[in-house]
Design an enzyme around this catalytic site. Structure first.
Site, mmCIF file in Angstrom:
data_model
loop_
_atom_site.group_PDB
_atom_site.id
_atom_site.type_symbol
_atom_site.label_atom_id
_atom_site.label_comp_id
_atom_site.label_asym_id
_atom_site.label_seq_id
_atom_site.Cartn_x
_atom_site.Cartn_y
_atom_site.Cartn_z
ATOM 1 N N VAL A 104 9.608 -18.990 -34.145
ATOM 2 C CA VAL A 104 9.378 -19.224 -32.159
ATOM 3 C C VAL A 104 7.896 -20.309 -32.056
ATOM 4 O O VAL A 104 6.762 -19.371 -33.540
ATOM 5 C CB VAL A 104 7.960 -18.175 -31.304
ATOM 6 C CG1 VAL A 104 7.162 -18.179 -30.215
ATOM 7 C CG2 VAL A 104 9.351 -16.982 -30.789
ATOM 8 N N ASP A 105 7.275 -21.450 -32.255
ATOM 9 C CA ASP A 105 6.746 -21.899 -32.030
ATOM 10 C C ASP A 105 5.405 -22.992 -30.682
ATOM 11 O O ASP A 105 4.486 -21.946 -31.021
ATOM 12 C CB ASP A 105 7.548 -23.497 -32.481
ATOM 13 C CG ASP A 105 6.683 -24.881 -32.802
ATOM 14 O OD1 ASP A 105 4.929 -24.554 -32.743
ATOM 15 O OD2 ASP A 105 6.429 -26.446 -33.590
ATOM 16 N N THR A 109 10.865 -22.423 -25.358
ATOM 17 C CA THR A 109 12.163 -21.970 -25.872
ATOM 18 C C THR A 109 11.837 -20.577 -25.312
ATOM 19 O O THR A 109 13.616 -20.796 -24.513
ATOM 20 C CB THR A 109 13.101 -21.767 -27.363
ATOM 21 O OG1 THR A 109 12.851 -23.603 -27.272
ATOM 22 C CG2 THR A 109 14.696 -21.629 -27.432
HETATM 23 P P1 IMP Z 1 9.473 -23.825 -28.722
HETATM 24 O O1 IMP Z 1 8.806 -24.754 -29.184
HETATM 25 O O2 IMP Z 1 9.340 -22.349 -29.253
HETATM 26 O O3 IMP Z 1 10.398 -24.051 -28.115
HETATM 27 O O4 IMP Z 1 10.713 -23.920 -30.160
HETATM 28 C C1 IMP Z 1 11.552 -24.594 -30.300
HETATM 29 C C2 IMP Z 1 12.700 -24.627 -31.043
HETATM 30 O O5 IMP Z 1 12.109 -26.169 -31.797
HETATM 31 C C3 IMP Z 1 12.825 -23.607 -31.999
HETATM 32 O O6 IMP Z 1 13.730 -22.842 -31.633
HETATM 33 C C4 IMP Z 1 13.023 -24.221 -33.449
HETATM 34 O O7 IMP Z 1 14.661 -24.732 -33.050
HETATM 35 C C5 IMP Z 1 12.411 -25.266 -33.463
HETATM 36 N N1 IMP Z 1 11.690 -25.214 -34.405
HETATM 37 C C6 IMP Z 1 10.056 -24.948 -33.691
HETATM 38 N N2 IMP Z 1 9.539 -25.398 -35.382
HETATM 39 C C7 IMP Z 1 10.552 -25.037 -35.964
HETATM 40 C C8 IMP Z 1 10.247 -25.533 -37.551
HETATM 41 O O8 IMP Z 1 9.232 -25.295 -38.145
HETATM 42 N N3 IMP Z 1 11.504 -25.515 -37.978
HETATM 43 C C9 IMP Z 1 12.466 -25.632 -38.127
HETATM 44 N N4 IMP Z 1 13.187 -24.899 -35.995
HETATM 45 C C10 IMP Z 1 11.459 -25.112 -35.862
#
Ligand code: IMP
Ligand code: MG
Length: 183
Positions: A104-105, A109
């Protein structure tokens, strides 16, 4: 760590630490769902394929596994725009769902998926992620978290940048200059 790839800054979570934490999570999840008839584990591809495989093989409760594949625009970053490229094979009505993600970033998502699945009338939906970044803007409550990490780009144990380094057995921080080249 010996022979660290030149793209990598440092190992953040060792293989041993990951395996230990996966066992703890599996134990916790197995205990929490003891009363459920079965658990439907949904892994989000590609990132969660390794974590989902390791976790489910340690569950001691009845469970089935399915996958969804998502893609986000932009090669390496977490852009926020998500599209389903492969949906579940079966309806999830009345199922107890555990959504398994790699990371989770921003939280966008997970929030998107959580809403999408809840619209399909499951009995329940809980979320499980291997790593959660400190900077998660949406502050989503995640039910099972492997590790909290700093706001850096990480690879390994399913995580990639531009599809690279996914199958490393540990989680490592990517060198910022490698990341910057790709954004
Ligand atoms: P979100 O910003 O939480 O929606 O993260 C979206 C997607 O970005 C995640 O499911 C990962 O596929 C990808 N992601 C975010 N941060 C990282 C990281 O540090 N390494 C690899 N993938 C990442
Ligand atoms: Mg992902």
């Amino acid at each position: 760590m010996r022979h660290l790839h030149t793209d990598l800054e440092q190992v953040l979570v060792s293989q041993e630490a990951i395996q230990g934490r996966v066992s703890e999570l599996a134990l916790q999840i197995s205990s929490d769902y003891q009363e459920a008839e079965r658990l439907l584990v949904i892994g989000v591809l590609k990132g969660a394929f390794i974590f989902a495989a390791d976790l489910t093989r340690q569950l001691s409760i009845p469970h089935v596994v399915d996958f969804m594949a998502l893609t986000s625009y932009g090669r390496s970053t977490s852009s926020g725009e998500v599209r389903i490229v492969m949906d579940l094979r079966e309806p999830i009505e009345n199922e107890h769902v555990l959504l398994v993600e790699d990371i989770v970033d921003s939280g966008q998502t997970m929030r998107y998926l959580d809403r999408l699945l809840k619209d399909r009338n499951p009995a329940s939906v809980r979320t499980c992620v291997m790593v959660k970044k400190h900077g998660d803007r949406l502050k989503l409550p995640i039910d099972y978290v492997g590790f909290d990490i700093a706001d850096v780009w990480v690879v390994g144990y399913g995580l990639d940048y531009a599809d690279r380094h996914r199958t490393l057995p540990y989680i490592a921080e990517l060198k910022p200059e490698v990341y910057r080249k790709l954004v």
